[in-house]
Design a protein around this motif. Structure first.
Motif, short mmCIF file in Angstrom:
data_model
loop_
_atom_site.label_atom_id
_atom_site.label_comp_id
_atom_site.label_asym_id
_atom_site.label_seq_id
_atom_site.Cartn_x
_atom_site.Cartn_y
_atom_site.Cartn_z
N GLN A 77 18.19 39.47 21.48
CA GLN A 77 17.66 38.20 21.99
C GLN A 77 18.61 37.59 23.02
OE1 GLN A 77 16.31 35.52 18.90
NE2 GLN A 77 16.94 33.73 20.07
N ASP A 78 19.92 37.78 22.81
CA ASP A 78 20.87 37.15 23.74
C ASP A 78 20.94 37.85 25.09
OD1 ASP A 78 22.34 39.44 23.17
OD2 ASP A 78 23.96 38.38 22.14
N GLU A 79 20.15 38.90 25.28
CA GLU A 79 20.05 39.56 26.59
C GLU A 79 18.87 39.03 27.40
OE1 GLU A 79 20.93 43.92 26.77
OE2 GLU A 79 20.64 43.75 24.59
N LEU A 80 18.08 38.14 26.82
CA LEU A 80 16.83 37.70 27.43
C LEU A 80 16.81 36.21 27.68
CD1 LEU A 80 14.44 39.65 25.04
CD2 LEU A 80 14.89 40.25 27.42
N THR A 81 16.34 35.83 28.86
CA THR A 81 16.01 34.45 29.18
C THR A 81 14.51 34.37 29.43
OG1 THR A 81 18.17 33.99 30.20
CG2 THR A 81 16.34 32.56 30.85
N GLY A 82 13.88 33.33 28.93
CA GLY A 82 12.47 33.12 29.20
C GLY A 82 12.28 32.15 30.35
N LEU A 83 11.28 32.39 31.17
CA LEU A 83 10.96 31.50 32.30
C LEU A 83 9.46 31.25 32.32
CD1 LEU A 83 11.78 30.04 35.00
CD2 LEU A 83 11.15 32.19 36.14
N ILE A 84 9.08 29.98 32.23
CA ILE A 84 7.68 29.60 32.38
C ILE A 84 7.51 28.99 33.77
CG2 ILE A 84 5.77 28.23 31.50
CD1 ILE A 84 7.14 28.20 28.78
N GLU A 126 9.72 16.53 35.82
CA GLU A 126 10.80 17.20 35.09
C GLU A 126 11.09 16.54 33.74
OE1 GLU A 126 11.53 17.94 39.50
OE2 GLU A 126 10.92 16.24 38.24
N GLY A 127 10.98 15.22 33.69
CA GLY A 127 11.23 14.52 32.44
C GLY A 127 10.22 14.85 31.36
N ASP A 128 8.99 15.14 31.76
CA ASP A 128 7.96 15.52 30.79
C ASP A 128 8.17 16.94 30.27
OD1 ASP A 128 6.40 13.10 30.89
OD2 ASP A 128 5.72 13.73 32.87
N TYR A 129 8.69 17.80 31.10
CA TYR A 129 8.95 19.18 30.69
C TYR A 129 10.23 19.33 29.88
CZ TYR A 129 5.23 21.04 33.69
OH TYR A 129 4.02 21.34 34.25
N ALA A 130 11.18 18.43 30.08
CA ALA A 130 12.51 18.58 29.48
C ALA A 130 12.50 18.81 27.97
CB ALA A 130 13.38 17.38 29.85
N PRO A 131 11.67 18.09 27.19
CA PRO A 131 11.70 18.32 25.73
C PRO A 131 11.21 19.71 25.32
CG PRO A 131 10.66 16.21 26.26
CD PRO A 131 10.77 16.97 27.53
N LEU A 132 10.56 20.41 26.22
CA LEU A 132 9.96 21.70 25.90
C LEU A 132 10.82 22.88 26.34
CD1 LEU A 132 6.33 20.77 26.98
CD2 LEU A 132 7.12 21.13 24.63
N ALA A 133 11.95 22.62 26.96
CA ALA A 133 12.78 23.70 27.50
C ALA A 133 14.25 23.44 27.22
CB ALA A 133 12.55 23.82 29.01
N ASP A 134 15.04 24.50 27.29
CA ASP A 134 16.49 24.32 27.25
C ASP A 134 16.99 23.76 28.58
OD1 ASP A 134 17.10 25.42 24.59
OD2 ASP A 134 16.34 27.28 25.43
N ARG A 135 16.35 24.23 29.66
CA ARG A 135 16.64 23.69 30.98
C ARG A 135 15.37 23.68 31.82
NH1 ARG A 135 20.64 27.07 34.13
NH2 ARG A 135 20.26 28.76 32.62
N VAL A 136 15.22 22.66 32.65
CA VAL A 136 14.15 22.61 33.65
C VAL A 136 14.81 22.88 34.99
CG1 VAL A 136 12.36 21.23 34.74
CG2 VAL A 136 12.81 20.97 32.29
N ILE A 137 14.27 23.85 35.73
CA ILE A 137 14.85 24.20 37.03
C ILE A 137 13.79 24.06 38.12
CG2 ILE A 137 16.56 25.76 36.01
CD1 ILE A 137 14.75 28.10 37.09
N GLY A 138 14.17 23.50 39.24
CA GLY A 138 13.28 23.42 40.38
C GLY A 138 13.41 24.67 41.23
N ASP A 139 12.52 24.80 42.21
CA ASP A 139 12.63 25.91 43.15
C ASP A 139 13.95 25.83 43.91
OD1 ASP A 139 10.19 26.97 42.45
OD2 ASP A 139 9.13 26.28 44.25
#
Length: 202
Positions: A8-15, A62-75
């Motif tokens: 698991q520690d080799e993987l990052t998820g991106l939505i 970004e504030g709405d997404y923040a609780p659902l992710a470890d980090r929110v990243i923009g383009d």
């Protein structure tokens, strides 16, 4: 370690949730309600517990997404340049060797999405979901070391995901047993139709 047992520690998820939602009237698609929860939350369920960190690529709300992710990243670059830019941004932000990518508007993705992508990768640098008829290039497992090559492709004007994938060893991962799981919501009609479908697990 077998390929389908990658740690698991080799993987990052991106939505990917950084689009303009033009076919839904410009709404922030990932936050559209589907069966009582935001669309992005359904996709999150497929990744949490399978990855070391979950990122959401978003260019607004970004504030709405923040609780659902470890980090929110923009383009990495502005201007809503499409999903390939979102993938590049995730490759750059990831702290692991591999990135699992999924779009925010596909709420019925297989529960076993991550292990099946891992098992189907073979020796490739990119593994792409295939539903028996067509590829789903925004549902993929990608080696993060490809970030520099993607930067060069973007700088040269490339915006087509499949053309960039073709530059690298890639594999087609067979999900032909569940093609309906890749139905995406581009319009309100799509959302209403999928909400009444029975194929998604509760």
């Amino acid at each position: 370690m077998a390929r389908d047992e990658m740690a698991q520690d080799e993987l990052t998820g991106l939505i990917l949730a950084g689009g303009q939602g033009r076919r839904m009237g410009g709404v922030d698609k990932g936050l559209v309600a589907f069966r009582g929860r935001p669309l992005v939350a359904h996709v999150r369920d497929r990744l949490v517990g399978r990855v070391a960190e979950l990122l959401i690529n978003a260019n607004r709300s970004e504030g709405d997404y923040a609780p659902l992710a470890d980090r929110v990243i923009g383009d990495a670059e502005g201007g809503f340049q499409g999903p390939l830019m979102g993938i590049y941004s995730g490759l750059c932000a990831a702290r692991t060797p591999w990135l699992v990518v999924a779009p925010c508007d596909t709420p019925s993705l297989p529960r076993e999405l991550v292990p099946r992508l891992l098992a189907g990768r073979g020796d490739a640098d990119i593994a792409v979901a295939w539903d028996g008829e067509r590829l789903h290039p925004v549902v993929a497992l990608i080696r993060t070391a490809l970030a520099d090559d993607l930067a060069a492709a973007l700088a040269a004007g490339e915006r087509k995901i499949d053309r960039w994938y073709a530059r690298h060893p890639w594999s087609r991962v067979d999900f032909s047993d569940c093609p309906e799981a890749f139905a995406n919501l581009n319009t309100d009609d799509d959302r209403r139709r999928l909400e009444t479908a029975r194929h998604e697990e509760p």
